[in-house]
Design an enzyme around this catalytic site. Sequence first.
Site, PDB file in Angstrom:
ATOM      1  N   ASN A   9       0.606  -1.102   0.068  1.00 65.26           N
ATOM      2  CA  ASN A   9      -0.377  -0.200   0.039  1.00 65.26           C
ATOM      3  C   ASN A   9       0.818   1.252   0.137  1.00 65.26           C
ATOM      4  O   ASN A   9       1.779   1.490   1.118  1.00 65.26           O
ATOM      5  CB  ASN A   9      -1.062  -0.635   1.331  1.00 65.26           C
ATOM      6  CG  ASN A   9      -1.858   1.035   1.539  1.00 65.26           C
ATOM      7  OD1 ASN A   9      -1.982   1.923   0.104  1.00 65.26           O
ATOM      8  ND2 ASN A   9      -2.006   1.620   2.641  1.00 65.26           N
ATOM      9  N   TRP A  10       0.971   2.064  -1.236  1.00 64.53           N
ATOM     10  CA  TRP A  10       2.171   3.236  -1.437  1.00 64.53           C
ATOM     11  C   TRP A  10       1.442   4.174  -0.185  1.00 64.53           C
ATOM     12  O   TRP A  10       2.099   5.013  -1.021  1.00 64.53           O
ATOM     13  CB  TRP A  10       2.673   3.082  -2.829  1.00 64.53           C
ATOM     14  CG  TRP A  10       3.162   1.886  -3.675  1.00 64.53           C
ATOM     15  CD1 TRP A  10       3.362   0.744  -2.837  1.00 64.53           C
ATOM     16  CD2 TRP A  10       4.223   2.075  -5.110  1.00 64.53           C
ATOM     17  NE1 TRP A  10       3.805   0.567  -3.667  1.00 64.53           N
ATOM     18  CE2 TRP A  10       4.276   0.589  -4.890  1.00 64.53           C
ATOM     19  CE3 TRP A  10       3.741   2.835  -6.167  1.00 64.53           C
ATOM     20  CZ2 TRP A  10       4.930   0.433  -6.239  1.00 64.53           C
ATOM     21  CZ3 TRP A  10       4.423   2.695  -6.836  1.00 64.53           C
ATOM     22  CH2 TRP A  10       5.218   1.482  -7.489  1.00 64.53           C
ATOM     23  N   LYS A  11       0.239   4.419  -0.032  1.00 69.93           N
ATOM     24  CA  LYS A  11      -0.130   5.516   0.310  1.00 69.93           C
ATOM     25  C   LYS A  11       0.435   7.524  -0.360  1.00 69.93           C
ATOM     26  O   LYS A  11      -0.091   6.685  -1.803  1.00 69.93           O
ATOM     27  CB  LYS A  11       0.814   5.236   1.441  1.00 69.93           C
ATOM     28  CG  LYS A  11       0.317   4.809   2.511  1.00 69.93           C
ATOM     29  CD  LYS A  11       0.394   4.534   4.271  1.00 69.93           C
ATOM     30  CE  LYS A  11      -0.098   3.507   4.746  1.00 69.93           C
ATOM     31  NZ  LYS A  11       0.126   2.807   6.021  1.00 69.93           N
ATOM     32  N   HIS A  95      -8.963   0.687   4.918  1.00 69.42           N
ATOM     33  CA  HIS A  95      -7.946   1.011   5.683  1.00 69.42           C
ATOM     34  C   HIS A  95      -7.977   2.380   6.620  1.00 69.42           C
ATOM     35  O   HIS A  95      -8.733   2.889   7.128  1.00 69.42           O
ATOM     36  CB  HIS A  95      -6.934   1.987   5.005  1.00 69.42           C
ATOM     37  CG  HIS A  95      -5.599   1.915   5.366  1.00 69.42           C
ATOM     38  ND1 HIS A  95      -4.711   2.380   6.676  1.00 69.42           N
ATOM     39  CD2 HIS A  95      -4.826   1.253   5.015  1.00 69.42           C
ATOM     40  CE1 HIS A  95      -3.455   2.474   6.460  1.00 69.42           C
ATOM     41  NE2 HIS A  95      -3.592   1.652   5.629  1.00 69.42           N
ATOM     42  N   GLU A  97      -6.102   4.596   8.219  1.00 65.60           N
ATOM     43  CA  GLU A  97      -6.235   5.893   7.704  1.00 65.60           C
ATOM     44  C   GLU A  97      -7.841   6.457   6.944  1.00 65.60           C
ATOM     45  O   GLU A  97      -7.720   8.107   7.258  1.00 65.60           O
ATOM     46  CB  GLU A  97      -5.000   6.306   6.507  1.00 65.60           C
ATOM     47  CG  GLU A  97      -3.630   5.585   7.436  1.00 65.60           C
ATOM     48  CD  GLU A  97      -2.642   5.478   7.283  1.00 65.60           C
ATOM     49  OE1 GLU A  97      -2.603   4.840   5.602  1.00 65.60           O
ATOM     50  OE2 GLU A  97      -1.333   4.289   7.421  1.00 65.60           O
ATOM     51  N   GLU A 167      -4.663  -5.019  10.490  1.00 64.94           N
ATOM     52  CA  GLU A 167      -3.895  -3.837  10.321  1.00 64.94           C
ATOM     53  C   GLU A 167      -4.327  -3.673  11.936  1.00 64.94           C
ATOM     54  O   GLU A 167      -5.061  -1.909  12.422  1.00 64.94           O
ATOM     55  CB  GLU A 167      -4.088  -3.145   9.515  1.00 64.94           C
ATOM     56  CG  GLU A 167      -3.767  -3.399   8.614  1.00 64.94           C
ATOM     57  CD  GLU A 167      -2.703  -2.145   7.317  1.00 64.94           C
ATOM     58  OE1 GLU A 167      -2.055  -3.066   6.607  1.00 64.94           O
ATOM     59  OE2 GLU A 167      -3.177  -1.475   7.024  1.00 64.94           O
ATOM     60  N   GLY A 173       3.004   2.115  10.957  1.00 57.05           N
ATOM     61  CA  GLY A 173       3.839   3.488  10.521  1.00 57.05           C
ATOM     62  C   GLY A 173       4.980   3.525  11.672  1.00 57.05           C
ATOM     63  O   GLY A 173       5.601   4.375  12.210  1.00 57.05           O
ATOM     64  N   SER A 213       3.802  -2.656  10.742  1.00 57.72           N
ATOM     65  CA  SER A 213       5.627  -2.300  10.495  1.00 57.72           C
ATOM     66  C   SER A 213       5.554  -3.516  10.019  1.00 57.72           C
ATOM     67  O   SER A 213       6.518  -4.922  10.971  1.00 57.72           O
ATOM     68  CB  SER A 213       5.863  -1.881  11.811  1.00 57.72           C
ATOM     69  OG  SER A 213       5.238  -0.800  11.636  1.00 57.72           O
ATOM     70  N   GLY A 234       2.869  -1.415   3.814  1.00 58.18           N
ATOM     71  CA  GLY A 234       2.918   0.647   4.168  1.00 58.18           C
ATOM     72  C   GLY A 234       4.294   0.588   3.544  1.00 58.18           C
ATOM     73  O   GLY A 234       4.887   0.417   2.783  1.00 58.18           O
ATOM     74  N   GLY A 235       5.641   1.376   4.864  1.00 56.79           N
ATOM     75  CA  GLY A 235       6.788   1.875   4.364  1.00 56.79           C
ATOM     76  C   GLY A 235       8.269   1.124   3.992  1.00 56.79           C
ATOM     77  O   GLY A 235       8.447   1.771   2.608  1.00 56.79           O
TER      78      GLY A 235
HETATM   79  P1  13P Z   1       3.755   0.124   7.601  1.00 53.16           P
HETATM   80  O1  13P Z   1       3.977  -1.300   7.331  1.00 53.16           O
HETATM   81  O2  13P Z   1       4.414   1.285   7.189  1.00 53.16           O
HETATM   82  O3  13P Z   1       3.324   0.158   9.345  1.00 53.16           O
HETATM   83  O4  13P Z   1       2.411   0.281   7.129  1.00 53.16           O
HETATM   84  C1  13P Z   1       1.196  -0.260   7.095  1.00 53.16           C
HETATM   85  C2  13P Z   1      -0.514  -0.111   6.131  1.00 53.16           C
HETATM   86  O5  13P Z   1      -0.753   0.528   6.768  1.00 53.16           O
HETATM   87  C3  13P Z   1      -0.507  -1.059   5.174  1.00 53.16           C
HETATM   88  O6  13P Z   1      -1.696  -0.501   4.944  1.00 53.16           O
END
Ligand code: 13P
Length: 251
Positions: A9-11, A95, A97, A167, A173, A213, A234-235
């Site tokens: 997920n590149w956000k 998600h 967020e 999640e 994050g 993470s 994510g990251g």
């Molecule tokens: P991180 O891997 O950066 O913690 O993010 C997870 C995420 O929200 C994937 O959708």
Amino acid sequence: MRKKIVAGNWKMNNDINQTETLIDELLAKKPEHTNAKIVIAPSFVNLQAAVAKTHGTDIIVAAQNMHQAESGAYTGEVSVGMLKSLKVNTVILGHSERRAYFGETNELLAKKVDTALSHNLTVIFCFGEELADRQSGNHFNLVESQLREGLFHISEANWSSVVLAYEPVWAIGTGETASPEQAQEMHAFIRNLISEAVSPAVAQNVSILYGGSVKPDNAAEIFGKPDVDGGLIGGAALKANDFLEIVKGIA
Ligand code: 13P
């Protein structure tokens, strides 16, 4: 056998040049055979380029969100038909967020799920508790209500188009991942819940991803748990080497 999936997920990261460069790197470095299906979710504006770049490969391109209405006066929003016209057939919904910063409720997500499934999209449905829920011991109840209110209304047949992504918000994050045991405990709870509320067959066949993470150095241990079928990253999905190392964590 349940599908193993590692999704990035590149956000709100990567402009068009960075998007194309990262996909080029993934394609160049990816082994021919991977044990997991690879999904990437760039931003809306870069989906068309991502679909073009990955055409003829086994990388699946997903959107990070979509609106529940078919079309209309919803300035700034993106419809299911727009995604389908780009040959994007997978969408991440719910998600944390989106829930936290854009007010997406279980009720709204139920509508988005219906719209996506009625157009034969695959839905990666995200949910998970906040730190306060876990500290107060309410995490199982919270997850159960997110699933019951947002997803459990769908038909049994539609479950084959659903992937779950647990999640925990406190692990997103933050660098603080759920332990493999915590992930397994929650995934087993979810599978048991689905077995009772939907059917044992659906519970056995639905893929449940863990997100929060996940990094190259912890992926294999988390993915090694019997009810963890992959990850939503994510990251670490923003670096080709890290992402592909995580993919290798699927045995
Ligand atoms: P991180 O891997 O950066 O913690 O993010 C997870 C995420 O929200 C994937 O959708």
